[in-house]
Design an enzyme around this catalytic site. Structure first.
Site, PDB file in Angstrom:
ATOM      1  N   HIS A 138       0.836  -1.206   0.000  1.00 20.27           N
ATOM      2  CA  HIS A 138       0.000   0.000   0.000  1.00 20.27           C
ATOM      3  C   HIS A 138       0.869   1.254   0.000  1.00 20.27           C
ATOM      4  O   HIS A 138       0.358   2.361   0.094  1.00 20.27           O
ATOM      5  CB  HIS A 138      -0.901   0.037   1.241  1.00 20.27           C
ATOM      6  CG  HIS A 138      -2.004  -0.978   1.250  1.00 20.27           C
ATOM      7  ND1 HIS A 138      -2.771  -1.279   0.145  1.00 20.27           N
ATOM      8  CD2 HIS A 138      -2.502  -1.742   2.263  1.00 20.27           C
ATOM      9  CE1 HIS A 138      -3.675  -2.202   0.469  1.00 20.27           C
ATOM     10  NE2 HIS A 138      -3.531  -2.488   1.742  1.00 20.27           N
ATOM     11  N   ARG A 160      -9.635   3.024  -6.112  1.00 24.67           N
ATOM     12  CA  ARG A 160     -11.087   2.921  -5.995  1.00 24.67           C
ATOM     13  C   ARG A 160     -11.631   4.257  -5.509  1.00 24.67           C
ATOM     14  O   ARG A 160     -10.939   5.001  -4.813  1.00 24.67           O
ATOM     15  CB  ARG A 160     -11.428   1.809  -4.992  1.00 24.67           C
ATOM     16  CG  ARG A 160     -12.911   1.500  -4.853  1.00 24.67           C
ATOM     17  CD  ARG A 160     -13.113   0.463  -3.748  1.00 24.67           C
ATOM     18  NE  ARG A 160     -14.472  -0.056  -3.718  1.00 24.67           N
ATOM     19  CZ  ARG A 160     -14.928  -0.894  -2.784  1.00 24.67           C
ATOM     20  NH1 ARG A 160     -14.120  -1.305  -1.812  1.00 24.67           N
ATOM     21  NH2 ARG A 160     -16.175  -1.323  -2.818  1.00 24.67           N
ATOM     22  N   LYS A 293     -19.160  -6.940   0.092  1.00 24.98           N
ATOM     23  CA  LYS A 293     -20.061  -6.720  -1.043  1.00 24.98           C
ATOM     24  C   LYS A 293     -19.316  -6.538  -2.353  1.00 24.98           C
ATOM     25  O   LYS A 293     -19.712  -7.048  -3.384  1.00 24.98           O
ATOM     26  CB  LYS A 293     -20.908  -5.465  -0.799  1.00 24.98           C
ATOM     27  CG  LYS A 293     -22.090  -5.640   0.122  1.00 24.98           C
ATOM     28  CD  LYS A 293     -22.881  -4.327   0.119  1.00 24.98           C
ATOM     29  CE  LYS A 293     -24.159  -4.449   0.929  1.00 24.98           C
ATOM     30  NZ  LYS A 293     -24.894  -3.164   0.902  1.00 24.98           N
TER      31      LYS A 293
END
Length: 326
Positions: A138, A160, A293
């Site tokens: 990251h 994102r 999700k």
């Protein structure tokens, strides 16, 4: 949650005297988890910074290495799975590695895993004569490059929408810290995001580092958007394969090879595997927490219009003139 109950990368109990001295010279702050310090423009918890330093000082890059970079909660698990499936696609007639191991075990984080506990981790298990080594991070591009020391290895970055990543991180953090999902925690994380003082933040600086890197050297740095992966997975997977130098053949496409990989790496398929239902990562976090999700736009179900608008305005301002937008 007591400090020693937190995953190791979020704590401050594994820092050398040399790194403590470095931290004393750096900007410091804190969020709802713990103390942060800013190194090379990016905020880290203290143990993670030790992992970053260990990586930069000791990593021996190979020319064929592949680094999968991402903002936290930006499709990292999916990117790891797709990459493993792409590079292993001709080799496994029996057990595919993704069926018996989690993507995070197959593609370990450099600073949050390998170099977190040791300055000289054993990397031999990630080497093979027929496949490149795969690692994840990251860290922003500048910090990664310092550890690569001029190696021409390939880097893929997945970003994102910051609002969806925030909600995903809220769920993830509350699950692994065994906290109640409260608005108070979400609002605290929202404020951290907006101020830029958040783990691996500011998010806009991290994203821009890879965006600019991809423009400067597109053969070495590939910039991908989670939303585009969701919208056109077939085209984006082909793009990834071409970047790695292993494009799909006409025969593979005609026989459904692309679809097979997308199905194997889909959230329903991966989350249903026993390893991902019951396993844990090296920092003690349950693998099942990495599968929720995976939707685009879920933030609107949790953030107020004012919160959404504030994030949008900040990101738009920070990205202005770069040619990048969300």
């Amino acid at each position: 949650m007591a400090d020693n109950e937190l995953p190791m990368n979020l704590r401050e109990d594994n820092v050398s005297e040399e790194t403590k001295k470095l931290i004393s010279s750096l900007p410091t702050d804190k969020d709802c988890v713990g103390k942060l310090c800013k190194y090379q423009g990016c905020w880290y918890y203290y143990n993670t910074l030790q992992g970053v330093i260990n990586f930069q000082n000791n990593f021996q890059a190979q020319e064929t290495d592949i680094i999968l970079a991402s903002s936290p909660k930006s499709g990292t698990t999916w990117l790891k799975a797709l990459t493993v499936a792409l590079l292993e696609r001709s080799k496994h007639h029996d057990g595919h590695p993704l069926l018996s191991d989690n993507p995070h075990a197959l593609v370990p984080f450099l600073e949050n895993n390998l170099y977190l506990k040791s300055s000289t981790p054993d990397l031999t298990k990630y080497s093979s004569s027929s496949s490149p080594r795969l690692f994840a991070t990251h860290m922003p591009l500048l910090t990664v490059k310092e550890g690569l020391k001029g190696s021409p290895c390939k880097i893929v970055f997945m970003c994102r929408n910051a609002k969806d990543a925030l909600i995903s991180l809220w769920y993830f953090r509350c699950k692994y810290q065994k906290l109640e999902m409260t608005r108070g925690i979400l609002e605290s994380m929202f404020e951290s995001l907006c101020s830029g003082v958040s783990f691996y933040g500011p998010i806009w600086d991290q994203v821009l580092s890879y965006w600019r890197g991809s423009l400067e050297d597109p053969s070495r740095v590939l910039f991908m958007k989670y939303e585009e992966m969701k919208e056109e997975p077939y085209a984006q997977l082909k793009r990834l394969a071409e970047f790695f130098g292993c494009p799909f053949t006409e025969e593979e496409e005609e026989s459904g090879g692309v679809e097979k990989i997308l199905e194997l790496c889909s959230l329903p398929s991966l989350s249903d595997l026993e390893i991902n239902k019951s396993g844990k990562n090296v920092n003690g976090v349950d693998y099942k927490f990495y599968f929720r999700k995976g939707e685009v736009g879920d933030s609107k179900n949790h953030l107020t219009p004012e919160m959404e608008s504030k994030i949008d305005m900040i990101i738009e301002e920070k990205l202005k003139g770069s040619g990048l937008s969300f």
